[in-house]
Write a protein that holds these residues in place. Structure first.
Motif, PDB file in Angstrom:
ATOM      1  N   ASP A 133     -27.742-117.286 -23.778  1.00 51.71           N
ATOM      2  CA  ASP A 133     -27.001-116.942 -22.552  1.00 51.71           C
ATOM      3  C   ASP A 133     -26.970-115.438 -22.296  1.00 51.71           C
ATOM      4  O   ASP A 133     -26.231-114.951 -21.451  1.00 51.71           O
ATOM      5  N   GLY A 134     -27.751-114.683 -23.064  1.00 52.11           N
ATOM      6  CA  GLY A 134     -27.868-113.254 -22.806  1.00 52.11           C
ATOM      7  C   GLY A 134     -26.768-112.411 -23.414  1.00 52.11           C
ATOM      8  O   GLY A 134     -26.730-111.192 -23.222  1.00 52.11           O
ATOM      9  N   VAL A 135     -25.876-113.033 -24.150  1.00 50.28           N
ATOM     10  CA  VAL A 135     -24.776-112.278 -24.756  1.00 50.28           C
ATOM     11  C   VAL A 135     -25.228-111.743 -26.129  1.00 50.28           C
ATOM     12  O   VAL A 135     -25.854-112.471 -26.907  1.00 50.28           O
ATOM     13  N   GLU A 136     -24.906-110.482 -26.382  1.00 49.18           N
ATOM     14  CA  GLU A 136     -25.281-109.918 -27.678  1.00 49.18           C
ATOM     15  C   GLU A 136     -24.526-110.653 -28.785  1.00 49.18           C
ATOM     16  O   GLU A 136     -23.344-110.955 -28.642  1.00 49.18           O
ATOM     17  N   ASP A 175     -18.905-116.126 -36.189  1.00 52.69           N
ATOM     18  CA  ASP A 175     -18.039-117.304 -36.115  1.00 52.69           C
ATOM     19  C   ASP A 175     -17.908-117.799 -34.680  1.00 52.69           C
ATOM     20  O   ASP A 175     -17.145-118.726 -34.414  1.00 52.69           O
ATOM     21  N   GLY A 176     -18.631-117.150 -33.741  1.00 54.75           N
ATOM     22  CA  GLY A 176     -18.624-117.597 -32.362  1.00 54.75           C
ATOM     23  C   GLY A 176     -17.616-116.880 -31.473  1.00 54.75           C
ATOM     24  O   GLY A 176     -17.622-117.022 -30.262  1.00 54.75           O
ATOM     25  N   THR A 177     -16.735-116.097 -32.111  1.00 56.26           N
ATOM     26  CA  THR A 177     -15.694-115.386 -31.361  1.00 56.26           C
ATOM     27  C   THR A 177     -16.237-114.055 -30.844  1.00 56.26           C
ATOM     28  O   THR A 177     -17.049-113.433 -31.519  1.00 56.26           O
ATOM     29  N   MET A 178     -15.797-113.614 -29.686  1.00 52.37           N
ATOM     30  CA  MET A 178     -16.182-112.295 -29.188  1.00 52.37           C
ATOM     31  C   MET A 178     -15.316-111.243 -29.889  1.00 52.37           C
ATOM     32  O   MET A 178     -14.088-111.346 -29.912  1.00 52.37           O
ATOM     33  N   ARG A 179     -15.979-110.276 -30.490  1.00 50.03           N
ATOM     34  CA  ARG A 179     -15.254-109.204 -31.185  1.00 50.03           C
ATOM     35  C   ARG A 179     -15.943-107.881 -30.891  1.00 50.03           C
ATOM     36  O   ARG A 179     -17.143-107.851 -30.636  1.00 50.03           O
ATOM     37  N   PRO A 180     -15.173-106.792 -30.970  1.00 52.33           N
ATOM     38  CA  PRO A 180     -15.819-105.485 -30.747  1.00 52.33           C
ATOM     39  C   PRO A 180     -16.705-105.106 -31.932  1.00 52.33           C
ATOM     40  O   PRO A 180     -16.321-105.334 -33.086  1.00 52.33           O
ATOM     41  N   TYR A 181     -17.867-104.581 -31.615  1.00 52.96           N
ATOM     42  CA  TYR A 181     -18.769-104.101 -32.666  1.00 52.96           C
ATOM     43  C   TYR A 181     -18.399-102.650 -32.939  1.00 52.96           C
ATOM     44  O   TYR A 181     -18.943-101.724 -32.349  1.00 52.96           O
ATOM     45  N   SER A 182     -17.423-102.495 -33.801  1.00 50.72           N
ATOM     46  CA  SER A 182     -16.832-101.165 -33.971  1.00 50.72           C
ATOM     47  C   SER A 182     -16.731-100.822 -35.458  1.00 50.72           C
ATOM     48  O   SER A 182     -16.769-101.713 -36.309  1.00 50.72           O
ATOM     49  N   PRO A 183     -16.602 -99.552 -35.772  1.00 49.58           N
ATOM     50  CA  PRO A 183     -16.541 -99.145 -37.187  1.00 49.58           C
ATOM     51  C   PRO A 183     -15.388 -99.825 -37.922  1.00 49.58           C
ATOM     52  O   PRO A 183     -14.338-100.075 -37.339  1.00 49.58           O
ATOM     53  N   GLN A 184     -15.612-100.103 -39.176  1.00 48.19           N
ATOM     54  CA  GLN A 184     -14.606-100.789 -40.002  1.00 48.19           C
ATOM     55  C   GLN A 184     -14.359 -99.967 -41.274  1.00 48.19           C
ATOM     56  O   GLN A 184     -14.723-100.383 -42.369  1.00 48.19           O
ATOM     57  N   PRO A 185     -13.763 -98.799 -41.088  1.00 53.10           N
ATOM     58  CA  PRO A 185     -13.645 -97.906 -42.253  1.00 53.10           C
ATOM     59  C   PRO A 185     -12.834 -98.500 -43.396  1.00 53.10           C
ATOM     60  O   PRO A 185     -12.960 -98.066 -44.533  1.00 53.10           O
ATOM     61  N   ASP A 186     -12.021 -99.510 -43.085  1.00 57.99           N
ATOM     62  CA  ASP A 186     -11.153-100.056 -44.132  1.00 57.99           C
ATOM     63  C   ASP A 186     -11.648-101.382 -44.700  1.00 57.99           C
ATOM     64  O   ASP A 186     -10.924-102.055 -45.430  1.00 57.99           O
ATOM     65  N   ASN A 187     -12.875-101.747 -44.391  1.00 58.02           N
ATOM     66  CA  ASN A 187     -13.276-103.080 -44.853  1.00 58.02           C
ATOM     67  C   ASN A 187     -13.410-103.160 -46.372  1.00 58.02           C
ATOM     68  O   ASN A 187     -13.203-104.223 -46.956  1.00 58.02           O
ATOM     69  N   LEU A 188     -13.708-102.051 -47.039  1.00 63.92           N
ATOM     70  CA  LEU A 188     -13.807-102.097 -48.508  1.00 63.92           C
ATOM     71  C   LEU A 188     -12.466-102.448 -49.136  1.00 63.92           C
ATOM     72  O   LEU A 188     -12.397-103.089 -50.174  1.00 63.92           O
ATOM     73  N   SER A 189     -11.396-101.981 -48.488  1.00 59.10           N
ATOM     74  CA  SER A 189     -10.077-102.151 -49.103  1.00 59.10           C
ATOM     75  C   SER A 189      -9.431-103.470 -48.713  1.00 59.10           C
ATOM     76  O   SER A 189      -8.357-103.800 -49.199  1.00 59.10           O
TER      77      SER A 189
END
Lengths: 530, 1127
Positions: B301-304, B362-376
């Motif tokens: 459908d053309g969505v990233e 997972d099919g949900t629309m989410r911002p593709y943005s930095p996740q500096p805290d994902n390690l923690s």
């Protein structure tokens, strides 16, 4: 002061008496402290089961080298994983052979152990040939003897020629010694390999003798010829006497096979396809050889699409997952959405309990004899008529053998043959231009046909097919984009020596390899290779 | 005889009469310490006479002295004091603790107390107070940085994990190099807690349940004495060859008030120090090579949308879109793993995280943005709390102390915690005037829920952090892993048709974390009873019986993944350890032998030690027959092999019996000679060689007591030289002396095979070591400055090692007595009081140690021994080679031509050049690429006291020594490390992508081709990172690239204490003592040589291979407070 002296003395006495329980304390609590010939022999037979990495490396490296199959990707399996498994397994077993030799020599019943000695000789010869064919020169005559002292910790490498000659003599003497007369000590039920079938043992020894004498024929004609002549005159393995580890007979589950298969990325290649189908119709209408549907299966779309043996521009990526056990067991058709090419038959790897791990088939014996006749290797003139007979008999036996394998495997459900092919169904053997043996065939034409069929019969013995390729350089080969094969697979002429051997026997390894690096050594031919 | 008797009696009578003729004064009084506590056992003598007594349990004394006489008060550990008697008949004396070693008493081998000055070898004592000052979680961590030459390192993991403790470096090539622990006379090995299928010796992956010493409560420890090296430990046999840590638990003391002490400590544990990562670019492997601007794939459908892992993941990304797979094909058609090896789904060579909305996996629309805290996102703040209450008292008959401690820990990872209960008892009783009995005992009950998987495992968050998790990772698995009905929510294509993008690495993480629980229970009873006394005035005796009984239980409950509750697994394991030790010592002593200045003492003794370990491990692989019931028999499947249901068993038994003798001869209180000899009988050796003797000798020369030093005396208080020699010998592990066969089954019948390990052709002999040490102890300026220095050399020979053999010998290893390992090094402590005023003081103590281990020889023709490895030939390996120092790290390295790195062109299937790669040596020919042994280790501690405040700080350091950092290597190879941004952000050379786009993204690998021409090929930046560091497969990478020097200085402990003044407390009537502290622990690194905030203390495991890191947990700091109150 006297008091102290006596106290000390009595204490020392107490302690020295305490030492008495030490041996009991330190006695191994679970391991066997004794072994007899029966159990050791059974252990040797057990060692005939293929090692896991031998199979995984076979699936990822040896198949594309022999072109028995093509690969659609690398698996990450390293060739040295097989080096390690095969090398270690052999020498661990060799030390058991040495141990048994000693036990027999020290036994009061030595004179009645001719059969046991002969059986050990034959099994040792088989294992040693296999090893030297994969590696070239190996330690043999002084190997496996470290229990005799540290002089045997680092032993020299022996020439493949000397090993071949010695082993062929062993096979000869073992065959002669095997006797059905009474008075021989029997291994009883512990003879789990051929169940004390002395006649079969003799055929096995002779057939091996024929195989390996032929293998060294081109580099040691004088040495080979008498063995070939003698073996041809002796009983050889006949239909139904295929030698291998038959898991059902010994209650074995070959988990290594399933494991090695599950990680494989092999597909039916154009080289094999060209030998079993008359055309490229994806509906399989060109298939004439019944083994096609045993060795291979269709892609996810139910099509027969051979993988370009050497990928070309139009090759596509095959991201299929045809060896995923949970997917395929649940739904045979679930081969992964992007499975573009025909697969090596899922059942061949999935079966763990009935399909044998083959050592030598009756069909192979026919092909060996065919080569002897076609080339006059026994000293007689070439005899193309006999060659043709053996050749056709070999194909027939091979097709029947593999059909029966599929019939007998309980797991085999989809495309399971229900009966052996009829004579009419096998008429392609003498009529199909890809297979038919021309009456007036030249040696080159004849051997090419023979090698091709032996190569195909060896489908589940890729290391044997590799030996055939290296010996003859005349097994089936794809000619399209052959440079790809040259660059990626043709370079491999042997496996490199095992890592610990290189570390702990460095000097002798260096002498054996002339100090060349691993890459160069892998590309160096073994003694009998063409 | 009769005449002699009469003469004696008459002399005695004469003396009595004479004595009474002098004017006598009856003096009574009390001796107290600086804090006002009564001091029992202080000797009180009238100077110049033999008239003397000692203080009782209340510190009281009574003595008759001549008028005008002088009383001398002496007690070990206190500065002697002389008081002139005037006319007063009451005398209260306050004695000061001796801050220096002059009269310090240390506990030596077998628990014998000796004056420090008489020792010819190096020992160091750490008081119980110092141990717990920084609220160290364990005894071992409490010793960090406090003892010269004692290296304590934590393994990669969390609180509750193991520490490696090594004194003076490694003395065993292959065996255990950790010291022997002796708790009140009971020798204990600090062995790790076992668990089925958990290789605690692995440097690759393990679960760490801690060691025996983890369970001891530091609050119950009176003091710890470190006997360094075999000289000090000669009397423990070679079990003490790696040094001995003598632990004395607290006994009863006379106290003011009720004698009840209570302390509470709370500490919050904050995982704060995470590896530094780039936060600009996200998911992708091959995609980095296609175009200057990295894009994301689009749905129909053309969505990233979010990319996917492998091309066979059925992600719906086909055809041209396969490039978006982490392991998609690279331009030219090569598989990305064919170019860069199997680098994992952490690869972040993809699109810029610019906040655009995309369809997540997972099919949900989410911002593709930095996740500096994902390690923690996996961690939480943990905490540790402990309560300790003790009651203590003493009187003329004896003393008693009973304490109870409770420690609770909430781990920094979810679903993990432990609690430790300790009941400790210590008392002695005067059985008669001359016989004293002492009993100590501890009951420990420790329970722990879960220990995280460390290192290279698919449920290891440490590995996931660099190998599995891309920089755009959003931790939604923690909410998804379970269905509302409690069954497992599978992260597979059936639920997620776009496919789960982190392969097998993240898929099981949370289910395993929360639903596959292991419950560990440890019960331990440790006790010693000791009787000692004087038989005559020259003969004393000591007898001691100790026992340790430990029982461990592991229960593994893997919750069924299905709603029906059948698809589960269960494991049950029981471990039982019984140790006992019996000892006696008989000592004859005579001072001023035959009127000379010689003091002599001779002892003989014996000991008998036995240990017995048994384990049973059962595993039910499911499926269950009864839903949700966890027991071994709950299995519902046809069993293929008998081994499927058979529990596994382990056993280990051994005994050592010993006799020994000690001779102490001193001359004029300045020259001290000690000779010891010991003979052991070990059950682990063949009977012909299982008796072995070894001697030791040491000499101490206190030259300040001997030489007339004139003016030097003004600044030199004390000086001592010491030298020592010790031999040592030991047996080996049990069951090594009988030949056994490998057993199996084939064809339904037993099979045997010659065992892979070859026993020696001649008998195994004991392992031996010889050690020499020399040193000096000095004290200056009225004890304001102190220095000790020791040099040592230890040669360990005849080591019992399973030496690797060439397989062609028929055997994998030969067990034999070979090898010589030499240890040389020095250690020092420098102690100074910078300021000393009544209400202000500042003390500093620096200790340091340097050790060098060298392998002098092995077996003829064999010159190396493997210690451990990660990823085998494809990774790095630690091994020792003859002539090299212990700790060398081996791996692949660049190949050089004329001093330049050799490079080669990488071609696709059609022969087109697609990149450049360094040429490295074959994986089977690993070369030395680093050495893990530090140059100097030590600690600096400081204490400020101002009135009622004291501030204590401890920094410890490690200088030099390399690690192979798998975390660094993976982060560089996967484009996670900040350094990988350089070219991507435009700092590279002009480069044209296959699609014609241009950017300054190019690099030239510095090197030459095989023909000697300089490489000028500008290639994509990925060849500089992914092509050098990525991972392991048949593509060889130069492992030397991730060898990093690991030097650091860390502020380990900080404590500010306020002592509530006595005047205030007295008002309460019942509080005798109250102090309040705030504590900081593991606060920060003052310096670290590692880049990117890599954890310098995340070496995997506590084995001998201490140079390999992968899957590091974050650095954790703690803040806490404690209250200590006495009633």
């Amino acid at each position: 002061m006297k008091k102290i002296f006596y106290t000390a003395l009595s204490v020392m006495l107490i302690f020295s008496s305490c030492k008495k329980g030490f041996e009991e304390t330190n006695r191994p609590w679970k391991d066997a402290t004794t072994a007899d010939l029966n159990t050791l022999y059974n252990g040797v037979v057990k060692s005939l089961v293929l090692t896991w990495n031998e199979q995984s490396v076979g699936n990822s490296w040896i198949y594309p080298i022999t072109q028995q199959a093509a690969v659609v990707g690398t698996t990450g399996y390293r060739m040295d994983a097989a080096s390690s498994d095969i090398w270690k397994d052999y020498y661990r077993t060799l030390s058991n052979f040495r141990k048994m030799d000693k036990m027999i020599a020290e036994s009061a019943d030595q004179s009645k152990m001719g059969n046991i000695q002969a059986m050990l000789k034959v099994l040792r010869a088989y294992k040693t040939f296999k090893l030297t064919d994969i590696f070239g020169d190996i330690p043999y005559f002084e190997a496996g003897k470290a229990a005799d002292g540290n002089a045997y910790y680092r032993v020299k490498f022996d020439s493949q020629k000397a090993i071949y000659e010695s082993l062929l003599d062993d096979l000869k003497s073992a065959e002669a010694a095997l006797s059905t007369s009474g008075g021989q000590v029997s291994l009883g039920a512990y003879e789990t390999f051929l169940n004390n079938d002395i006649a079969k043992w003799k055929k096995f020894a002779n057939s091996l003798r024929l195989r390996y004498a032929i293998r060294m024929y081109d580099v040691n004609k004088t040495g080979a010829q008498s063995h070939i002549r003698e073996a041809m005159a002796l009983p050889l393995l006949a239909e139904g006497e295929d030698i291998g580890i038959w898991p059902a007979k010994v209650g074995l589950t070959l988990e290594g096979r399933e494991w090695a298969h599950s990680g494989a990325k092999y597909r039916m290649g154009t080289t094999a396809w060209n030998l079993i189908s008359s055309n490229n119709n994806p509906d399989g209408s060109g298939i004439f050889d019944q083994r096609a549907k045993i060795f291979f299966e269709t892609n996810v779309s139910g099509k027969w699409v051979p993988r370009e043996q050497n990928p070309i521009a139009s090759s596509v990526n095959d991201g299929g997952d045809p060896y995923n056990r949970s997917n395929r067991d649940a739904n045979w058709d679930n081969k992964g959405a992007t499975n573009a090419y025909s697969n090596v038959n899922y059942y061949l790897g999935r079966d763990m309990n009935t399909i044998p791990e083959l050592m030598i088939t009756a069909a192979e014996v026919n092909f060996l004899k065919a080569e002897v006749y076609a080339r006059g290797m026994d000293g007689n003139a070439a005899n193309m008529v006999s060659a043709k007979t053996e050749y056709e008999s070999g194909i027939r036996k091979s097709v029947n053998f593999w059909t029966k394998i599929a019939m007998d495997a309980p797991l085999w459900i989809v495309n399971k043959p229900t009966a052996l092919p009829t004579a009419a169904e096998l008429s392609w053997i003498s009529t199909n231009p890809k297979v038919a043996f021309p009456v007036g065939a030249s040696e080159a034409v004849a051997t090419k046909l023979i090698y091709a069929q032996l190569w195909l019969d060896n489908f589940r013995q890729p290391y044997e097919a590799w030996a055939l390729l290296r010996r003859t350089q005349a097994t089936p080969m794809e000619t399209v984009n052959a440079e790809y094969y040259t660059a990626n697979f043709a370079i491999y002429k042997r496996l490199d020596y095992e890592q610990n051997e290189k570390v702990y026997n460095a000097e002798n390894v260096s002498i054996a390899t002339n100090g060349v690096n691993a890459q160069t050594w892998l590309a160096t031919k073994v003694w009998w290779a063409k | 005889m009769k005449q002699l008797y009469l003469r004696c009696v008459s002399i005695l009578l004469f003396c009595l009469v004479a004595a009474t003729t002098y004017a006598q004064t009856r003096v009574t009084g009390k001796v107290t310490d600086q804090s006002g506590q009564p001091l029992p056992g202080v000797s009180v003598t009238e100077k110049g006479t033999k008239n003397g007594t000692s203080t009782d349990a209340n510190g009281s004394f009574a003595i008759s002295v001549a008028q005008g006489g002088v009383l001398t008060f002496k007690s070990v550990g206190l500065l002697p004091k002389e008081v002139s008697i005037g006319t007063s008949t009451t005398l209260n004396v306050n004695m000061e603790e001796d801050q220096q070693a002059l009269t310090e008493v240390v506990v030596t081998a077998l628990g014998v107390k000796r004056e420090a000055k008489s020792l010819g070898y190096s020992v160091q004592k750490v008081g119980g107070d110092d141990l717990v000052k920084g609220n160290a979680p364990t005894l071992s961590t409490g010793l960090m940085g406090k003892v010269a030459g004692l290296n304590v390192s934590q393994s990669n993991g969390i609180e509750g994990g193991s520490q490696r403790v090594v004194i003076r470096g490694n003395t065993s090539i292959s065996g255990n190099n950790q010291p022997l622990y002796v708790v009140d006379g009971m020798p204990l090995d600090n062995s790790q807690v076992s668990s089925k299928d958990n290789d605690i010796n692995s440097v690759a992956s393990y679960k760490d349940w801690g060691t025996v010493m983890n369970f001891l409560n530091p609050e119950d420890i009176e003091d710890v004495t470190v006997l360094k090296g075999p000289t000090a430990a000669a009397l423990y046999g070679a079990r003490g060859g790696n040094g001995v840590i003598l632990i004395t638990t607290k006994k009863g003391k006379m106290k003011e008030g009720l004698g009840i002490d209570y302390s509470y400590t709370a500490r919050s544990n904050d995982p704060y120090r995470y590896q530094e990562m780039q936060n600009t670019y996200g998911y992708g492997g091959a995609i980095g090579l296609y175009s200057a601007v990295k894009t994301l794939p689009k749905d129909a459908d053309g969505v990233e949308r979010y990319p996917a892992a492998d091309i066979w993941s059925n992600s719906g990304l086909t055809g041209d879109n396969e490039r978006y797979h982490s392991h998609g094909p690279i331009p030219g058609g090569l598989n990305s793993w064919g170019a860069f090896s199997w680098y994992g789904t952490g690869a972040s060579w993809g699109a810029k995280m610019d906040g655009r909305m995309i369809r997540w996996w997972d099919g949900t629309m989410r911002p593709y943005s930095p996740q500096p805290d994902n390690l923690s996102s996996y961690y939480r703040t943990g905490n540790t709390q402990s309560h300790n209450v003790s009651i203590s008292g003493a009187n003329e008959i004896g003393s008693l102390r009973v304490s109870y401690s409770r420690q609770d820990n909430k781990a920094i990872v979810n679903n993990s915690e432990f609690a430790n209960n300790t009941l400790n008892f210590g008392g002695n009783i005067k059985v008669s005037k001359k016989v004293n009995a002492e009993v100590t005992g501890s009951y420990i009950n420790y329970n722990r829920l879960n220990s995280p998987t460390i290192g290279n495992a698919d449920d290891s968050w440490g590995k996931f952090s660099t190998y599995g998790m891309s920089r755009d990772y959003q931790n939604i698995e923690q909410f998804l892993y379970i269905n509302p009905d409690g069954s497992k929510h599978k992260l597979d294509n059936s639920n997620y048709p776009m496919s789960y993008p982190y392969g097998g690495y993240g898929r099981e993480m949370y289910w395993k974390l929360y639903q596959e629980n292991t419950y560990f229970n440890h019960d331990q009873l440790l006790g010693t009873a000791k009787i000692s006394g004087d038989l005559t005035d020259w003969l004393s005796f000591m007898g001691r019986a100790s026992a340790n009984f430990g029982a461990d239980e592991m229960e593994k409950k893997f919750k069924p993944i299905d709603v029906a509750g059948l698809d589960g697994k269960y494991g049950h394991e029981l471990y039982k350890t019984t140790d006992r030790n019996l000892e006696f010592l008989l000592t004859a002593h005579k001072d001023n032998l035959l009127g000379s200045k010689f003091n002599t003492s001779f002892s003989v003794g014996g000991s008998s030690w036995a240990t017995n370990y048994r384990a049973i491990q059962g595993w039910n692989d499911g499926p269950f027959s009864i839903p949700f019931q966890y027991f071994l028999g709950n299995i519902n499947k046809p069993l293929v092999n008998a081994s499927d249901i058979q529990p596994k068993e382990q056993r280990s038994r051994q005994k050592i019996n010993s006799v020994f003798g000690i001779a102490n001869i001193s001359y004029d209180n300045f020259l001290f000679l000690e000779l010891t000899g010991r003979n052991d009988w070990s059950s682990t050796l063949p009977s012909a060689t299982n008796s072995y003797f070894y001697p030791a000798a040491s000499l101490s020369y206190v030259f300040t007591e001997h030489l007339k030093l004139g003016n030097m005396k003004n600044w030199l208080d004390y000086g001592k030289f010491r030298i020592a020699y010790a031999g040592s010998a030991s047996g080996t592990d049990p069951y090594m002396t009988t030949y056994v066969y490998d057993s199996g089954l084939f064809g339904g019948l037993p099979s045997r095979a010659v065992q892979e390990k070859l026993l020696p052709l001649d008998l195994l002999k004991p392992q031996r070591s010889k050690s020499y040490e020399g040193g000096v102890d000095l004290s200056f300026l009225k004890n304001r400055l102190g220095l000790t220095f020791t040099y040592y050399k230890v040669n360990s020979t005849s080591q019992i090692i399973d030496m690797g053999l060439a397989p062609s010998s028929g055997f994998g290893a030969a067990r034999t007595n070979v090898g010589e390992l030499e240890n040389k090094g020095y250690e020092f402590t420098l102690r100074g009081t910078v300021i000393k005023k009544d209400d202000f003081s500042w003390d500093l103590t620096l200790n340091g140690a340097h050790n060098q281990n060298k392998l002098l020889n092995l077996m003829e023709g064999i010159n190396e021994y493997n210690l451990n490895d990660i990823f085998g030939n494809n990774g790095v390996r630690m091994k020792v080679k003859v002539g090299e120092n212990y700790g060398t790290i081996y791996g692949t390295d660049y190949i050089y031509k004329d001093g330049q790195r050799l490079v080669e062109k990488v071609k696709d299937v059609n022969g087109n050049v697609v990149g450049t790669r360094y040429v490295v040596n074959a994986a089977s020919d690993q070369v030395p690429i680093g050495n893990a042994v530090p140059k100097l280790t030590g600690g600096l501690s400081t204490t400020f006291r101002y009135k009622n405040f004291s501030l204590y700080g401890l920094a410890d350091f490690k200088w030099g020594g390399d690690i192979w950092s798998g975390s660094y290597s993976t982060a560089m190879g996967n484009g996670l490390a900040p350094a990988t941004l350089l070219e991507r952000d435009g700092g590279g050379l002009p480069y044209t992508y296959p699609d014609g786009t241009k950017a300054n993204h190019g690099v030239i690998l510095d090197g030459v081709f095989a023909d000697g021409t300089k490489n000028t090929d500008v290639v994509n930046y990925m060849w500089k990172y992914a092509g050098v560091y990525a991972a392991w497969s048949d593509i060889n990478m130069p492992r030397s690239a991730a060898i990093l020097e690991n030097s650091w200085i860390k502020l380990r402990e900080l404590r500010l204490t306020y002592q509530v003044p006595k005047q205030i407390l007295q008002k309460s009537k019942f509080v005798q003592n109250l102090s309040l502290s705030v504590i900081g622990r593991d606060l920060f690194y003052i310096y670290t040589s590692l880049p990117d905030r890599l954890n310098p203390e995340a070496i995997n495991g506590i084995g001998n291979a201490q140079g390999i890191e992968f899957g590091a947990m974050p650095g954790v700091r703690s803040f806490g407070f404690s209250v200590n109150v006495s009633f």
